[in-house]
Motif scaffolding. Structure first.
Motif, short mmCIF file in Angstrom:
data_model
loop_
_atom_site.label_atom_id
_atom_site.label_comp_id
_atom_site.label_asym_id
_atom_site.label_seq_id
_atom_site.Cartn_x
_atom_site.Cartn_y
_atom_site.Cartn_z
N TYR A 157 0.82 -1.23 0.00
CA TYR A 157 0.00 0.00 0.00
C TYR A 157 0.84 1.27 0.00
CZ TYR A 157 0.76 -0.39 5.07
OH TYR A 157 1.32 -0.50 6.30
N PRO A 177 -3.01 5.99 0.68
CA PRO A 177 -3.35 5.35 1.96
C PRO A 177 -3.38 6.33 3.13
CG PRO A 177 -1.15 4.73 1.27
CD PRO A 177 -1.79 5.42 0.10
N LEU A 181 -6.61 6.75 5.41
CA LEU A 181 -6.56 6.60 6.86
C LEU A 181 -7.22 7.79 7.56
CD1 LEU A 181 -5.38 5.32 9.51
CD2 LEU A 181 -3.40 6.81 9.14
N ALA A 203 -1.79 3.92 14.06
CA ALA A 203 -1.77 3.71 12.61
C ALA A 203 -0.48 4.26 12.01
CB ALA A 203 -2.97 4.38 11.97
N TYR A 206 2.44 1.87 13.21
CA TYR A 206 2.52 0.49 12.72
C TYR A 206 2.39 0.41 11.21
CZ TYR A 206 2.28 -1.04 17.52
OH TYR A 206 2.56 -1.26 18.83
N LEU A 207 1.47 1.18 10.64
CA LEU A 207 1.21 1.05 9.20
C LEU A 207 2.25 1.79 8.38
CD1 LEU A 207 -2.69 1.40 9.07
CD2 LEU A 207 -1.30 -0.68 9.14
N PHE A 208 2.66 2.97 8.86
CA PHE A 208 3.56 3.78 8.03
C PHE A 208 4.96 3.89 8.61
CE2 PHE A 208 -0.74 5.29 7.04
CZ PHE A 208 -0.75 5.00 5.69
#
Lengths: 308, 253
Positions: A157, A177, A181, A203, A206-208
């Motif tokens: 992503y 993304p 978000l 977020a 962990y995600l970015f």
């Protein structure tokens, strides 16, 4: 010492409110979250009308996030570019959320939607974070060193089109993304009546893979603008902002936020994530317990309007 | 109008009972809310005058003082079980509830007036809560919501019934302290004094007082409604200012 709140139309203990502001400010400064999800229930518990509680605590969030954002700005731990993209998505999400809120209310299912989403959101996010933290703790204890992340090793992503380089956050990521978000956070915020900092922080972490220090500053900057808008809107639309209560909460809150931010700087990143996971999970569990336990007083009173 | 008519009928039904006159007065006609307001107490004083021709009554005089605050609309909600969770289910809206209702009698209300009189004259918490015109819903489970309304209001100290709230200083002179909790909202409060003897309504008198915000509290409340946008921006500015001040105070370098 008691003081009369002219809009809430009741009197409260000055020291108690200062203390509450300080405690919530500390948590907010530590984790880079607004803290509204802690303050609102506390104020309602004291007997302050829910509309006044929701509207007034946003003033405290404005003050404490100003402090945190300025402090982060000085330490260059604030990614304005990232915050800007988040803000755009957040505003669109809020508009969508307000629309959905009205639609769900017309269908008469608002209460259920809110309550279920609260519990799900808090429990899932808190649970995932806790699992991750425990794994991390376990591996450090066994002496295993995690291989440092190599450049160019990204989940799919992040490689979508429209890639933007966020220098401060040291990430090179597609804007899509990030917008997605912030859109969903703005949406959840409007529906659930929360700022969404506690979703944004994990977020980004962990995600970015944004560095912890930058996450807190950026999140506070974004919270500052959304809450500022909310505060003015609440004052205009509902006339529910109590300036006296706000001032007390602000004074307590800014001091608390300072100490919180300072404590946060000395906190190890893995411990930070563990504590945040526990906090979020605890709130989720609290809501869940409230949902499933038979209430001692099943009835509640809401004053819908005053007549002169 | 209907109320007046009912009162007139009662007086007629009481027959020769018009011989007593009732005079009531308050310790103050205005309760002022200032920044250290934590509730207040006002006192109702009353005197009973009997004209010379009337013979003395067998039983003692009994007095019920009823204080009704500004009217408000209230929704009572009941949590019910939906699957595994408890959420707000049925609700009932009440339209004409006094925000404050205090009933102060000189004896148990059941001994003073008959159920019929209590219903007509709205004497006692029970009669006020059971009044048919306070809600527009006509549910079959109406009573549960009325009961819950009274119970919750009593818990908030906004509904009070005191069987010994009125004391006679002399056989014809009485005094009633009326406690006002801090949550009793600003507005007009009606005081209704009824005089009974041997289960008969002898006389009725009414007066009123107001609870108002004064000084800073009043100006702030007015400003927040009349200049809402400016008030919101002002609060926001204060919040920003304090947030900035804190960074200046705590600056280490």
């Amino acid at each position: 010492m008691q003081i009369y709140l002219p809009i809430a139309e009741m009197s409260v203990s000055v020291l108690l409110i200062l203390g509450m502001g300080m405690a919530v400010g500390f948590v907010s400064g530590l984790f880079g979250i607004g803290g509204g999800f802690l303050m609102t229930p506390l104020l309602i518990f004291l007997g302050i009308p829910p509309a006044v509680a929701v509207a007034t605590q946003s003033a405290q969030i404005v003050a404490s996030s100003t402090t945190s954002a300025l402090a982060a700005w000085r330490r260059r731990a604030l990614d304005v570019k990232l915050a800007g993209v988040l803000l755009i998505g957040g505003l669109m999400g809020t508009a969508l959320g307000v629309w959905f809120f009205a639609a769900a209310r017309r269908a008469g299912q608002l209460e259920l939607v809110i309550v279920i989403s609260y519990v799900t959101l808090f429990s899932v996010i808190g649970g995932l974070m806790l699992k991750e933290s425990i794994k991390e703790f376990w591996s450090t204890r066994k002496g295993a060193v995690r291989p440092p992340r190599r450049g160019g090793q990204h989940p799919a992503y992040m490689r979508l089109p429209l890639r933007v380089r966020f220098y401060r956050s040291k990430i090179y990521v597609s804007a899509l993304p990030v917008l997605g978000l912030s859109l969903s956070i703005g949406f959840a915020g409007a529906v659930l009546g929360i700022g969404g900092g506690f979703i944004l922080v994990p977020a980004l972490l962990y995600l970015f893979r944004v560095p912890t220090a930058v996450v807190v500053g950026t999140s506070q900057f974004q919270i500052l603008w959304t809450t500022l808008a909310a505060l003015v809107l609440h004052a205009v639309a509902n006339q529910a902002v109590d300036a006296v209560l706000a001032l007390l909460l602000i004074i307590g809150g800014v001091f608390g936020a300072q100490f919180g931010a300072r404590a946060g700087r000395n906190l190890r990143a893995d411990l930070f994530r563990l504590l945040l996971a526990l906090l979020i999970l605890a709130v989720g569990v609290r809501f869940a317990v409230e949902l499933v336990v038979r209430p001692t007083e099943p009835f509640s009173l809401v004053v819908s309007e005053m007549r002169e | 109008m209907r109320f007046g008519l009912a009162l007139l009928l009662c007086l007629l039904a009481a027959g020769p009972a018009g011989a007593e006159t009732l005079v009531a007065s308050l310790s103050t006609s205005q309760v002022r809310i200032t920044s250290n307001y934590t509730g207040s107490q006002i006192v109702v004083f009353g005197a009973i005058e009997r004209d010379a021709q009337t013979v003395a009554r067998a039983g003692p005089y009994q007095v019920v003082v009823t204080v009704r605050g500004p009217r408000q609309a209230v929704t009572v909600r009941e949590k019910s079980r939906t699957g595994p969770v408890w959420i707000n289910g049925p609700q009932q809206k009440f339209v004409q509830i006094p925000a404050y209702l205090g009933v102060f009698a000189s004896a148990p209300i059941a001994d003073i007036a008959t159920p019929g009189q209590r219903g007509r004259l709205r004497i006692g918490l029970q009669a006020s809560v059971n009044a048919p015109d306070i809600t527009m819903d006509r549910g079959t489970e109406d009573d549960r919501f009325r009961e819950a309304l009274a119970r919750l209001k009593i818990k908030e100290l906004l509904f009070i019934e005191d069987e010994r709230g009125t004391t006679f200083l002399t056989p014809s002179l009485f005094r009633t302290p009326v406690p006002l909790p801090v949550t009793a909202p600003p507005g007009d409060y009606e005081v209704d004094v009824t005089l009974f003897a041997d289960g008969v309504l002898l006389a009725r008198a009414g007066t009123s007082f107001e609870v108002i915000k004064t000084g800073f509290e009043q100006r702030l409340a007015e400003f927040s409604t009349e200049w809402a946008a400016l008030y919101g921006l002002g609060t926001a500015a204060v919040a920003l200012l304090f947030g900035w001040l804190a960074t200046v105070i705590f600056r280490r370098d």
